[in-house]
Design an enzyme around this catalytic site. Structure first.
Site, mmCIF file in Angstrom:
data_model
loop_
_atom_site.group_PDB
_atom_site.id
_atom_site.type_symbol
_atom_site.label_atom_id
_atom_site.label_comp_id
_atom_site.label_asym_id
_atom_site.label_seq_id
_atom_site.Cartn_x
_atom_site.Cartn_y
_atom_site.Cartn_z
ATOM 1 C CB SER A 1 -0.274 -4.882 6.215
ATOM 2 O OG SER A 1 -0.071 -3.552 6.650
ATOM 3 C CG HIS B 1 0.734 -4.114 2.001
ATOM 4 N ND1 HIS B 1 0.471 -3.899 0.665
ATOM 5 C CD2 HIS B 1 -0.007 -3.202 2.679
ATOM 6 C CE1 HIS B 1 -0.392 -2.898 0.541
ATOM 7 N NE2 HIS B 1 -0.692 -2.454 1.748
ATOM 8 C CG ASP C 1 -0.269 -0.267 4.690
ATOM 9 O OD1 ASP C 1 -0.751 -0.135 3.550
ATOM 10 O OD2 ASP C 1 -0.481 -1.260 5.417
ATOM 11 C CG MET D 1 -0.778 5.437 6.301
ATOM 12 S SD MET D 1 -1.932 4.962 7.590
ATOM 13 C CE MET D 1 -2.283 3.273 7.107
ATOM 14 C CG HIS E 1 -1.041 1.032 0.056
ATOM 15 N ND1 HIS E 1 -2.036 0.565 0.895
ATOM 16 C CD2 HIS E 1 -1.609 2.036 -0.667
ATOM 17 C CE1 HIS E 1 -3.144 1.254 0.684
ATOM 18 N NE2 HIS E 1 -2.910 2.155 -0.246
ATOM 19 C CG MET F 1 -2.647 4.937 1.760
ATOM 20 S SD MET F 1 -3.023 3.910 3.189
ATOM 21 C CE MET F 1 -1.499 2.987 3.332
ATOM 22 C CG MET G 1 -7.792 1.046 -0.731
ATOM 23 S SD MET G 1 -6.401 0.253 0.093
ATOM 24 C CE MET G 1 -6.907 0.288 1.809
ATOM 25 C CG ASP H 1 -4.571 -2.965 1.851
ATOM 26 O OD1 ASP H 1 -4.697 -3.491 2.954
ATOM 27 O OD2 ASP H 1 -3.825 -1.994 1.634
HETATM 28 C C1 DX5 Z 1 -5.046 0.396 5.572
HETATM 29 C C2 DX5 Z 1 -3.859 -0.301 5.010
HETATM 30 C C3 DX5 Z 1 -3.879 -1.769 5.120
HETATM 31 C C4 DX5 Z 1 -3.940 -2.315 6.524
HETATM 32 C C5 DX5 Z 1 -4.829 -3.520 6.469
HETATM 33 O O1 DX5 Z 1 -5.009 1.727 5.154
HETATM 34 O O2 DX5 Z 1 -3.692 0.019 3.627
HETATM 35 O O3 DX5 Z 1 -2.770 -2.353 4.419
HETATM 36 O O4 DX5 Z 1 -2.707 -2.694 7.060
HETATM 37 O O5 DX5 Z 1 -5.012 -3.961 7.761
HETATM 38 P P1 DX5 Z 1 -6.051 -5.106 8.136
HETATM 39 O O6 DX5 Z 1 -5.616 -6.336 7.424
HETATM 40 O O7 DX5 Z 1 -5.923 -5.172 9.611
HETATM 41 O O8 DX5 Z 1 -7.404 -4.619 7.658
HETATM 42 ZN ZN ZN Z 2 -2.148 -1.086 2.425
#
Ligand code: DX5
Ligand code: ZN
Length: 228
Positions: free
Chosen positions: A9, A34, A36, A38, A73, A75, A144, A182
């Protein structure tokens, strides 16, 4: 042994050197990247948008020139306009949280019509019942194992039971659906998560928090190869 995938990620990468970090983690053996997204609305944090994805897309290639899938991903809420924007920006897979879309079936169709693989993401406390009604339109399911919004959190154990249940559902459907996990994935718990039925592992802080990315990815693969 199933085919396992490791998806670093970029959330835990050095944002000042995102392109270099992408190349480094691909060289270290990443199967997917990956990404992310947000929005400071669905989750209390803000990351990057489609323009950053588009800028990185051309660098997401292996030494032999083959592309590395970008696993977006989302969010975000609402979902549809951004899903389309990420498809246009070169995403290969796009997943969203069903509770963030009013019309989940429509959003899945939109992502597939845009030429991407479509995925649903389940928060730790989210039920998975509705999957039954859309499973024919789903290419991957993302469980998750932390509450979304931040890297570096601890793995929530109830995710293992959810993975087991999803594995049964997916196998019963006979469909080729990836089961991805994840949050809080490390070398020392990846085997347990695989035993529960996952085949794809997102890892942010575990990989980018170590100076040698290949060392961590290799150690994760060794755990996965170890068997039960
Ligand atoms: C959290 C993200 C994850 C995050 C995971 O909202 O969706 O993808 O990067 O990070 P680690 O592996 O550090 O838990
Ligand atoms: Zn993620």
């Amino acid at each position: 042994m199933p085919t396992y995938r490791i998806a670093p990620s970029l959330l835990s990468a050095d944002f000042a050197r995102l392109g270099e970090e992408l190349k480094a983690v691909i060289q270290a053996g990443a199967d997917w990247i990956h990404f992310d997204v947000m929005d400071n609305h669905y989750v209390p944090n803000l990351t990057f948008g489609p323009m950053v994805c588009q800028a990185l897309r051309k660098h997401a290639v292996r030494a032999d020139g083959s592309p590395v899938p970008i696993d977006v991903h989302l969010m975000v809420q609402p979902v549809d306009a951004l899903a389309q924007a990420f498809a246009d920006a070169g995403a290969d897979l796009i997943s969203f949280h069903p509770d963030a879309s009013i019309h989940v079936d429509r959003t899945l169709q939109l992502i597939r019509a845009a030429g991407c693989k479509a995925g649903l993401v389940y928060n730790p406390a989210a039920p998975i019942d509705a999957l039954e009604w859309v499973i024919d339109k789903v290419d991957h399911v993302l469980v998750m194992s932390v509450n979304p919004g931040f890297g570096g959190q601890s793995f929530i154990d109830s995710a293992l039971r959810k993975i087991e249940r999803l594995r049964r559902l997916i196998d019963a459907s006979g469909r080729d659906i990836h089961l991805e996990v994840d949050g809080g994935i490390k070398v020392d718990n990846i085997r347990r998560v695989a035993d529960a039925g996952a085949d794809t592992f997102v890892a942010g802080s575990a990989i980018f928090g170590h100076k040698d990315y290949a060392h961590v990815i290799d150690a994760m693969r060794a755990e996965l190869a170890r068997g039960r």
